[in-house]
Design a protein around this motif. Sequence first.
Motif, short mmCIF file in Angstrom:
data_model
loop_
_atom_site.label_atom_id
_atom_site.label_comp_id
_atom_site.label_asym_id
_atom_site.label_seq_id
_atom_site.Cartn_x
_atom_site.Cartn_y
_atom_site.Cartn_z
N THR A 174 11.95 -11.93 -6.95
CA THR A 174 13.15 -12.39 -7.74
C THR A 174 13.41 -13.72 -7.56
OG1 THR A 174 13.96 -13.07 -5.25
CG2 THR A 174 14.44 -10.74 -6.37
N GLU A 175 14.94 -14.16 -8.28
CA GLU A 175 14.81 -15.51 -8.40
C GLU A 175 14.96 -16.41 -7.55
OE1 GLU A 175 19.90 -15.47 -9.09
OE2 GLU A 175 17.97 -16.09 -10.91
N TYR A 176 14.55 -15.98 -5.86
CA TYR A 176 15.06 -16.26 -4.51
C TYR A 176 14.10 -16.23 -3.80
CZ TYR A 176 16.99 -11.88 -3.65
OH TYR A 176 17.11 -10.64 -3.27
N ASN A 177 12.82 -15.49 -4.50
CA ASN A 177 11.93 -16.18 -4.06
C ASN A 177 11.05 -14.47 -2.90
OD1 ASN A 177 9.08 -16.77 -3.89
ND2 ASN A 177 8.86 -17.72 -2.80
N TYR A 178 11.64 -13.79 -3.01
CA TYR A 178 11.67 -12.63 -2.36
C TYR A 178 11.06 -11.54 -3.33
CZ TYR A 178 12.28 -14.01 1.91
OH TYR A 178 12.78 -14.60 3.77
N PHE A 179 9.82 -10.49 -2.84
CA PHE A 179 9.88 -9.51 -3.41
C PHE A 179 9.64 -8.29 -2.68
CE2 PHE A 179 6.35 -12.76 -4.15
CZ PHE A 179 5.41 -12.46 -5.20
N LEU A 180 10.63 -7.00 -3.96
CA LEU A 180 11.76 -5.75 -3.30
C LEU A 180 10.72 -4.79 -3.94
CD1 LEU A 180 14.94 -7.25 -4.38
CD2 LEU A 180 14.08 -7.53 -2.56
N SER A 181 11.64 -3.60 -2.33
CA SER A 181 10.83 -2.61 -2.06
C SER A 181 12.67 -1.73 -1.74
CB SER A 181 9.59 -2.51 -1.33
OG SER A 181 9.89 -0.84 -0.86
N PRO A 182 12.86 -1.63 -3.61
CA PRO A 182 14.32 -0.38 -3.22
C PRO A 182 14.17 0.74 -2.96
CG PRO A 182 13.30 -0.97 -5.61
CD PRO A 182 12.40 -1.38 -4.98
N ASP A 183 13.38 1.50 -2.40
CA ASP A 183 13.03 2.46 -2.00
C ASP A 183 12.01 2.34 -0.45
OD1 ASP A 183 11.04 1.84 -2.81
OD2 ASP A 183 10.83 3.75 -3.79
N GLY A 184 11.81 1.26 -0.11
CA GLY A 184 11.22 0.86 1.19
C GLY A 184 9.64 1.77 0.81
N THR A 185 9.27 1.60 0.51
CA THR A 185 7.69 1.69 -0.50
C THR A 185 6.94 0.76 -0.08
OG1 THR A 185 8.45 3.42 -2.66
CG2 THR A 185 6.16 2.41 -2.24
N GLY A 186 5.70 0.86 1.08
CA GLY A 186 5.33 0.18 1.79
C GLY A 186 5.09 -0.79 2.93
N CYS A 187 7.60 -1.14 3.04
CA CYS A 187 7.46 -1.58 4.44
C CYS A 187 6.70 -1.37 5.41
CB CYS A 187 8.91 -1.74 4.17
SG CYS A 187 9.90 -1.40 3.31
N GLY A 188 6.06 -2.41 5.92
CA GLY A 188 5.28 -2.46 7.47
C GLY A 188 4.11 -2.67 6.93
N GLY A 189 3.32 -1.76 5.69
CA GLY A 189 2.41 -1.49 5.57
C GLY A 189 1.41 -2.91 5.38
N SER A 230 1.17 -1.18 0.15
CA SER A 230 -0.20 0.18 -0.22
C SER A 230 1.13 1.31 0.00
CB SER A 230 -0.61 0.17 1.45
OG SER A 230 -1.55 1.14 1.61
N THR A 231 0.65 2.29 -1.04
CA THR A 231 1.33 3.38 -0.80
C THR A 231 0.68 4.31 0.13
OG1 THR A 231 0.11 4.01 -3.10
CG2 THR A 231 2.08 2.72 -2.96
N GLY A 232 -0.98 4.34 -0.14
CA GLY A 232 -1.76 5.42 0.45
C GLY A 232 -2.49 6.05 0.39
N SER A 233 -2.02 5.99 -1.61
CA SER A 233 -2.92 6.12 -2.67
C SER A 233 -3.64 5.10 -3.42
CB SER A 233 -2.17 7.66 -3.63
OG SER A 233 -0.94 6.93 -3.58
N GLY A 234 -2.87 3.91 -3.31
CA GLY A 234 -3.21 2.91 -3.95
C GLY A 234 -2.00 2.04 -3.85
#
Length: 325
Positions: free
Chosen positions: A276-291, A265-269
């Motif tokens: 990744t090939e090791y089965n994690y979804f990445l947020s490189p700039d921290g968007t949505g982390c913990g939400g 979630s980004t607050g507005s959408g």
Amino acid sequence: MASRSHRRPLRRRRSALASAIALASVALLVSLVVALRPGDGGRPDTVRAAAEPSTSPRASATPTEPKAKAKAKPQSKPKPRPKPSEVSPTPARTSASAPARPSPVGGPRSAPRAVSGSAPLAGRIKPQVSYDGVATHYDAADGDGACLYGPSPDLMVAAMNTTDYETSKACGAYILVRAANGASVTVRITNECPSPCAPGQLDLSKQAFAKLAGLSAGRIPVTWSLLSPSTSETVSIRYKTGSSRHWCGIQALGHRNPLARLEVSTGSGWSRLTRTEYNYFLSPDGTGCGGSLRLTDIYGEQLTVDGIALRPDAVQPTRVQFARH
């Protein structure tokens, strides 16, 4: 006296004869003039009229003749009169004919109705499809692998060939494997089998391979297909080591059906994260982390998850699970 009386009748006869000849000549001349006069039915005029239609007003001799020609005129025209439909339409006609056109939106073709088992977000591995391949075996140890799920007490696991692994999209998929002898086993994909594993090949744990044939067989032909099994478990979420508000990796575990998307979630959408090939979804700039998170399986079902703390390496269960297909 005798001679005078004899000459007088002769002159009278000659005069009468001359008069008769003159009258005959005049009559002949008049006849010729009349015969050669245009429009009187003489042969020369008839021939000319047949070769070249007369443009003289006399062609319309009677009041009814123009009407007769007016009726026959359309039949002799080289091009027919355009029909109303052939004329360029006015805006009013265009709007009147618009409803007859097929609508570009909606309808069976543009919006097919979903049927049971359809998976619009599936990759190479699709439900209700049987795949041919071979099965080999490897030492799965504690059941962990390239999908990074961690150790598992259930060793009915397998490694998927790189092509069908599809950058970890096959991770967590349940696969029913059948051998030619009729034996079958259900495995969960937790690992990747690199080259020389070919498309369609499954590298089973020794425990799973033994359900189909003796380990000495080494390599056997099989068919396999995707399953949507029954389970009492719910989906769990785990943040990768090193995750913070500025960068994070997010993983879903225990999902019944293959996972197609993970969004934050980004607050507005919602923002879709890259897998990744090791089965994690990445947020490189921290968007949505913990939400809030939104999970979508290959069938298009979406699950929203709230209240997951940003705690790296902690498996946090949720109360949701995808439907069975």
